[in-house]
Design a protein around this motif. Sequence first.
Motif: not given
Length: 350
Positions: A181, A184, A197, A302, A337
């Motif tokens: 991560n 990311n 990301t 997200y 992720q």
Amino acid sequence: MSTAHLGTDTSTSSIGAVKGTMYGGQNPVSGAAVYLLEANATAYAGPGITASTANASKSLLTAASNTTADSNGRYYVTTDAGGGFSLTGDYTCDANQVVYLYTLGGNSGAAVNPAIGMMSVLGVCPASGGTLAAVTPYVWVNEVTTVAAAYALSGFATDATHIGYSGSAAGLVGLQNAAANFKNLVNVGTGVVNQTTPGSVTGIGNIGTVPYQKINTLANILVACVNTASSNSSACSTLFSNAQSAGSSGTIPTDTATAAINIAHNPGSNTSALYGLQTGVGTAFLPHLTAAPNDFALPVSYTGGGLNGGFMTVVDATGNVWVSNYFGNSLSKFSPQGVVASLVGSRAVV
């Protein structure tokens, strides 16, 4: 993206030839010690866990023509006038373990400052037949990579040189996912914060939005100390007093990397005082926040995965995130992720 490596391989792999550059804000840092460290695989470190020899990170560099030993017997290479450094292919790491860089001291233009501490994550040591250099041949080390590493590894970090887990399979999976991560949040080859990301696909609802302005602000807070002439400067003193191990109390950090880890552990503490350090650093990292935030937590937002009124979240043994949807009688699945299993859905924070 793939999930974490599993297994208990006890072999070692070559690091390979890795080059890098260290900057403080927009200035190269010369004369800094660059350590190559591996997370401890026998004892946990983390918030509230005391640093000790038992949970210290493992030093991977050895005696060579371009390395120097410090007072603790750990070897390092030194950055040149342009902030550059090189790791030869002579060093090895333990298969499946997380490897990172930690830099200490150096001169970013004002004078030698022993409080300069930076981090960047190289990744997971390959099990066999590969090198870390094949995945990360060039690494940038600056305040942005330091913030990204501090937050990504914060659950396993007491300070910058004490990062570890118990040796269990579950602990290894968690640490590997944490290291993944890191990428990311930042481009390790440029030291620039990501706005989305790397697994994001625009136009079809599979997007991870990174809080890049907040990351740049945290980086600027570190710059305020890094680009001064002394660890006793006003900026360093303000940073360290407001980034103790328990926020406003506990152990006072002595370098900026550990200060960043402490802020990650206590994101709601002393935000106004910390934000105020950004004022004097000019345009080191842009864009940044223009007002003090309520906290310095770094949630990644997200879109996708069929999210539709998500109301319950669980994490499975390999770190996949499952969300129950109130509407549609469905589940949404995200990789560790944040990569979604389907490409439609509505917005949620994971």
